[in-house]
Design a protein around this motif. Structure first.
Motif, short mmCIF file in Angstrom:
data_model
loop_
_atom_site.label_atom_id
_atom_site.label_comp_id
_atom_site.label_asym_id
_atom_site.label_seq_id
_atom_site.Cartn_x
_atom_site.Cartn_y
_atom_site.Cartn_z
N CYS A 1 45.44 37.40 37.66
CA CYS A 1 44.10 36.84 37.90
C CYS A 1 43.75 35.82 36.81
N THR A 2 44.60 34.85 36.64
CA THR A 2 44.41 33.82 35.64
C THR A 2 43.86 32.56 36.29
N PRO A 3 42.82 31.94 35.73
CA PRO A 3 42.37 30.66 36.30
C PRO A 3 43.47 29.62 36.23
N ASP A 4 43.48 28.72 37.20
CA ASP A 4 44.52 27.69 37.18
C ASP A 4 43.94 26.37 36.68
N GLN B 1 36.78 35.10 35.58
CA GLN B 1 36.92 36.51 35.91
C GLN B 1 38.20 37.07 35.31
N ASN B 2 38.06 38.24 34.73
CA ASN B 2 39.24 38.97 34.24
C ASN B 2 38.96 40.45 34.40
N ASP B 3 39.87 41.28 33.91
CA ASP B 3 39.72 42.72 34.08
C ASP B 3 38.86 43.34 32.99
N GLU B 4 38.11 42.51 32.25
CA GLU B 4 37.22 42.99 31.21
C GLU B 4 35.76 42.58 31.47
N GLY B 5 35.44 42.29 32.72
CA GLY B 5 34.07 41.93 33.07
C GLY B 5 33.75 40.46 32.95
#
Length: 727
Positions: free
Chosen positions: A335-338, A350-354
């Motif tokens: 889920c990395t921005p491009d 957005q990431n897995d830390e809110g």
């Protein structure tokens, strides 16, 4: 009584004899000239400092930051606040222990023994601030109750200000600096000409990396070294040469790397090492972005050579940060921005830390946008109707500059909507969109959002749909209602506002509900808007006077029975917005049309001899009030055009008299707008409205409404001309 706001020979009427287009452009040009477009201000903000809480005061709890402070020791916090002009501002203070406040080197407040032991209580006071920077020093003494305070604005919605770090060494970051505990009081209180070095003290939070952190690499020192995580860095290349056939760059990296210039991949490697790039670059600015994956304990990159005519700088000016790169991360590889979405300032990644945002290459420091204008880029209900007037004027007069100004203002707010929600969670109180991100009343949402949806018809503004959905959810599911469904205020910014219903709130809700219905085709929003008018009639209408009471107070179970001008104006203004979209076969339409005509009869009877209506409608010795006058003109003119009145002729005359009265009495030849009542509280006594609730010059409660009145007068004039020709 007649209000003499300025000599008659200085009126807009003296210039243009009431010509609508000229008068509107006079007002519009003045407003935009005094409130030019300005972007948000970006500042470095240290998460190890003191955060603002939901009431926009700073939580300066020194015990939490330092710990183990000996009783009797002293701690100092220092910051500054800017003022364009000398003014008096309200502040609130809650003490965790003995607290003293120094303003520009002078003692201005000292807590008492009761304040020292009730940290949940707030003391409210005013301080006079000088033009320019004002330096605040808070002096805390550690006792058994604690050390520190909550300190900041006493007007959350009026002045949700943020403090700035005061010393040149830190370059105007947001927040406060503070000392370690001192056994003795300071002999000299720091002031505007004092540097950190002058004080001989170490000030926190720290802002420099250690040597070990420097050597770890830019990603490692800012984001950590969890293996497999992804990070981005972003900067700008500025090419000053008119012709530059090819530019050569070299550097070193730890971790995998991909380097993009203007979105195109120019170099990549999966292994740490040296890199070299040769690329053609034209004159001007270019985005350069670096994507990296952590693969070892050192993680980062560094350019070691640059062409002499190319300059590297941060993508935006960040006050308090002199570095060249902004850093974002970390991200799971899935889920990395491009590269197509990363080089932007209005996005929470957005990431897995809110979620996360850009950081400065400094200890615990994020980059944050702040609103530092008085008008442009702000979201509040008076500006909502101001922009509505400007946009309708721009359309009617083919002034595309007006329309673009409005669209840009609104989109600046909506594009940062999601960011502001994240910023509020992360830092306690958002630096932008403070009312939108912390909605607690209809004032915060309905007026501006209605204009936003009107503007959305012109341009699909970034973030507007998400903002509208959020507001619809608030009005429909969060805002307090009576058992019959009527919107009302359980809470208020002051205690006396609790458990009240204000006729103003019809404008703060129903035009948005109508436009949201048009956006979504969900009939329930239109039905809710229609029902609100009948419910408000039940509680606030005074049939014997054919006027609306400003407020119904459920603490006393009765109307206040004061017919405040602008409050009544909001009702009729909003009812025209509903009737315009309400289908002919709607079950409530006939009842609403009858109510509209009754109100019009009541308001027509109260028009003053100069064509204006009064601050208290049926007290003609109260001052002639411009915003109420404008709303009655607007509503009467629309009613004639749409055929909502059985006997339209008296209302045509009323509109023309009212518009001439505004041009003679309320608008001078510079386009300044006079006689607009300031934001109100409420009272059971009409004397509060007459004698205490005075008017402001160029108040945004009235500028846009005057323009809307003019536009409807213009439309009515054209309608009458067409009707006369066809007859």
């Amino acid at each position: 009584m007649s209000s003499s706001y300025f000599p008659q020979q200085r009126s807009s009427y003296d210039l243009y004899q009431g010509d609508v287009a000229d008068t509107l452009q006079l007002i519009g040009d003045r407003y935009i000239g005094h409130q030019p477009k300005q972007p948000f201000v970006f500042r470095a903000s240290n998460t190890s400092g003191f955060k603002r809480s939901s009431d926009y005061r700073y939580e300066i709890n020194v015990d939490d930051k330092i710990g183990q402070i000996e009783d009797g020791h002293h701690v100092y916090a220092w910051a500054k606040l800017w003022c364009e002009e000398e003014e008096v501002r309200a502040f609130r203070l809650s003490c965790f222990g003995p607290t003293r406040i120094y303003l520009n080197g002078q003692s201005v407040y000292r807590s008492n023994i009761q304040e020292d032991v009730f940290p949940d209580r707030a003391s409210w006071f005013r301080l006079t601030l000088k033009r320019g920077w004002n330096h605040f020093v808070l002096h805390f003494i550690k006792t058994g109750t604690g050390c520190g305070c909550r300190f900041g604005t006493g007007s959350i919605k009026g002045h949700p200000f943020h403090f700035i770090v005061p010393t040149e060494e830190r370059g105007e970051q947001e927040g406060w600096i503070y000392t370690l505990p001192q056994a003795e009081e300071l002999a000299v209180i720091p002031n505007e000409n004092t540097s950190e070095e002058d004080t001989g003290l170490d000030w926190l939070p720290r802002q420099a990396w250690t040597q070990e952190e420097q050597e770890a690499g830019c990603f490692a020192r800012t984001l950590g070294t969890e293996q497999g995580r992804v990070a981005w860095a972003w900067s700008k290349l500025s090419v000053s040469a008119l012709q530059h056939s090819e530019a050569a760059f070299t550097g070193i990296h730890h971790g995998s790397i991909a380097i993009f210039i203007d979105g195109d991949l120019k170099y990549s490697s999966d292994h740490s090492g040296l890199f070299s790039i040769r690329v053609p670059l034209a004159f001007g600015e270019h985005d350069i972005a670096v994507r990296s994956v952590c693969t070892e304990t050192r993680w980062g990159f560094q350019f070691t050579s640059f062409p002499g005519d190319i300059h590297l700088s941060a993508p935006v000016t960040v006050h308090g940060y002199h570095g060249e790169w902004l850093i974002a991360g970390t991200f799971d590889p899935s889920c990395t921005p491009d590269i197509r979405t990363v080089c932007t300032l209005d996005t929470v990644f957005q990431n897995d830390e809110g979620g996360t945002y850009w950081r400065a290459d400094m200890p615990n420091t994020f980059v944050r946008p702040f609103i530092e204008t008085t008008h442009y880029g702000r979201w509040n209900y008076p500006l909502g109707v101001t922009l509505y007037g400007l946009l309708k004027t721009g359309t009617a007069l083919e002034r595309n500059d007006y329309a673009q100004y409005v669209l840009d203002h609104i989109e600046l707010c909506t594009s940062y909507f999601v960011y502001s929600l994240w910023d509020k969670i992360k830092f306690g109180a958002a630096g932008v969109n403070h009312q939108l991100s912390a909605i607690d009343s209809l004032d915060d949402c309905g007026s501006f959002a209605s204009t936003m949806l009107y503007a959305y018809e012109y341009k699909k503004l970034k973030g507007a749909k998400e903002t509208a959905d959020h507001i619809a959810d608030y009005i429909g599911g969060v805002q307090d209602r009576l058992s019959d469904g009527a919107l009302y205020r359980v809470h208020g910014s002051t205690d006396f506002m609790q458990d009240t219903m204000w006729c103003d709130d019809l404008y703060m809700s129903t035009p948005f509900l109508c436009r949201y219905y048009q956006l979504t085709s969900d009939r329930s929003y239109l039905d809710d808007a229609a029902q609100q008018f009948l419910l408000y009639k039940k509680y606030l209408y005074m049939p014997e006077r054919k006027l609306m009471s400003h407020v119904y107070d459920f603490k006393f179970n009765q109307q206040t029975k004061v017919a405040w001008g602008r409050g009544n104006g909001w009702v009729l203004f909003s009812l025209t917005e509903l009737l315009e979209v309400l289908p002919d076969d709607h079950a409530m339409r006939d009842e609403l049309l009858n109510f509209f005509e009754e109100l019009c009869e009541g308001y027509l009877a109260q028009q003053g001899k100069n064509g204006l209506w009064h601050q208290v409608l049926d007290m003609h010795d109260s001052y002639e009030e411009t915003s109420a006058t404008s709303m009655f003109i607007y509503a009467f003119a629309r009613a004639v055009r749409y055929g909502w009145l059985k006997t339209p002729d008296p209302y045509v005359s009323s509109v023309m008299r009212g518009w001439e009265g505004i041009c003679r009495t309320s608008v001078d030849h510079f386009g300044n707008v006079y006689g607009v009542c300031r934001g109100s509280g409420y009272s059971f006594s009409p004397l509060y409205y007459k004698d205490e609730l005075d008017w402001n010059l160029n108040d945004t409660h009235g500028i846009g409404i005057v323009m809307l009145a003019g536009i409807e007068t213009l439309h009515l004039q054209k309608h009458l001309q067409q009707t006369s020709v066809s007859a």
